[in-house]
Design a protein around this motif. Structure first.
Motif, PDB file in Angstrom:
ATOM      1  N   ASP A  76       0.763  -1.273  -0.011  1.00 42.27           N
ATOM      2  CA  ASP A  76      -0.058  -0.067   0.035  1.00 42.27           C
ATOM      3  C   ASP A  76       0.880   1.153  -0.013  1.00 42.27           C
ATOM      4  N   SER A  77       0.400   2.380  -0.817  1.00 49.68           N
ATOM      5  CA  SER A  77       1.657   3.352  -0.824  1.00 49.68           C
ATOM      6  C   SER A  77       1.658   4.091   0.398  1.00 49.68           C
ATOM      7  N   GLU A  78       0.625   4.365   1.265  1.00 48.18           N
ATOM      8  CA  GLU A  78       0.925   4.763   2.501  1.00 48.18           C
ATOM      9  C   GLU A  78       2.004   4.209   3.405  1.00 48.18           C
TER      10      GLU A  78
ATOM     11  N   ARG B 173       3.187  11.624  -0.530  1.00 47.72           N
ATOM     12  CA  ARG B 173       2.624  12.343  -1.657  1.00 47.72           C
ATOM     13  C   ARG B 173       3.792  12.088  -2.861  1.00 47.72           C
TER      14      ARG B 173
ATOM     15  N   ARG C  36       3.448   8.627  -4.273  1.00 49.49           N
ATOM     16  CA  ARG C  36       2.254   8.389  -5.228  1.00 49.49           C
ATOM     17  C   ARG C  36       2.559   9.065  -6.505  1.00 49.49           C
TER      18      ARG C  36
ATOM     19  N   ASP D 134       4.604   6.659  -8.474  1.00 45.55           N
ATOM     20  CA  ASP D 134       3.851   5.592  -8.741  1.00 45.55           C
ATOM     21  C   ASP D 134       2.940   5.995  -9.981  1.00 45.55           C
ATOM     22  N   GLU D 135       2.388   7.005  -9.979  1.00 42.07           N
ATOM     23  CA  GLU D 135       1.483   7.912 -11.108  1.00 42.07           C
ATOM     24  C   GLU D 135       2.256   7.784 -12.407  1.00 42.07           C
TER      25      GLU D 135
END
Ligand code: DC
Length: 250
Positions: free
Chosen positions: A172-174, A200, A203, A206-207
């Motif tokens: 999970d990114s968090e 942030r 993420r 990741d994007e």
């Protein structure tokens, strides 16, 4: 690998006695892919030590080229200028079991590769197809003899689609952001940073990594997905060892 997980140094690093080989008797290629902060370097480093393989971090090559582009004042979106720059760039990487040494045009730059601008720059230069094609060629040459754990984003899909072992490490990114925060010193990190900023940034990377047109980050169809969100580090390392052994005997 929760933020309270044992440190990597607490985990045994016994190299196995006999050299690890695939069913054809050749030294294997182990591909480890996954998003930023998933623990690829920790897992790859552990597997390399445990099985007596070299560990090659392909992200370091994109980082080295980003460092050069930034220093040369080349815009990271200017593909023709980046391609021109690449023709006068030599990146050498000395894979080892205790991390990689990276040389840019003959000078060691290992210590500069984790700076924030370089991290962001690596993700930006890595979206360009001609830059990827160049890197993929270099990585194929470096890994062709086998006996290697290669970690990155596209190792199992593009660089070595026939790798003997493919692990896609995810979380999970968090959780990835919080682990990274702990890794850089938590509240006493210098310069000070908030966990939210790291989450942030992860993420955003990741994007970009998952949505780029050329070889986006994704698990190969035949990769074993290892999601460490709810696992301790020791559990992840032990599961990764199992995946290597079971893939080689399949
Ligand atoms: O693994 P890393 O954080 O050092 O990678 C830095 C950047 O390089 C990452 O944002 C995406 C890119 N990269 C890539 O596109 N393909 C790879 N095989 C390795 C890294």
């Amino acid at each position: 690998m929760s933020s309270t997980a044992p440190s990597a140094t607490a985990v045994r690093h016994t190299a196995v006695a006999a050299p690890l080989v695939n069913r054809a008797g050749r030294r294997p290629i182990v591909a480890i892919d996954g998003p930023a902060g998933a623990g690829k370097s920790t897992v790859a480093g552990h597997l390399a030590k445990h099985f007596g393989l070299l560990n090659l971090e392909t992200g370091a090559m994109y980082r080295a080229f980003a460092l050069k582009a930034i220093a040369a004042g080349v815009a990271l979106e200017d593909v023709p200028a980046l391609v021109a720059l690449s023709t006068t760039t030599t990146i050498d990487i000395e894979p080892g079991q205790a991390g990689n040494r990276v040389f840019l045009d003959g000078t060691e730059i290992t210590g500069k590769l984790r700076e924030a601008g370089v991290t962001d720059g690596a993700s930006r230069v890595s979206v360009h197809p001609p830059i990827r094609a160049w890197m993929v060629r270099l990585q194929q040459q470096l890994g062709e003899k086998g006996g290697i754990v290669m970690e990155g984003r596209d190792i199992g899909t593009v660089v070595f689609p026939n790798a003997d072992v493919k692990i896609f490490l995810d979380a999970d990114s968090e959780i990835r952001g919080l682990r990274r925060f702990d890794q850089i010193g938590g509240p006493s990190a210098k310069p000070p940073v908030q966990p939210e900023e790291i989450i942030r940034d992860i993420r955003a990377r990741d994007e970009r990594d998952r949505n780029r047109a050329e070889s986006p980050l994704k698990a190969a169809d035949d990769a074993v997905v290892l999601d460490s969100t709810h696992m301790t580090l020791a559990q992840v390392l032990s599961r990764a060892e199992e995946i290597v052994l079971s893939s080689l005997s399949a």
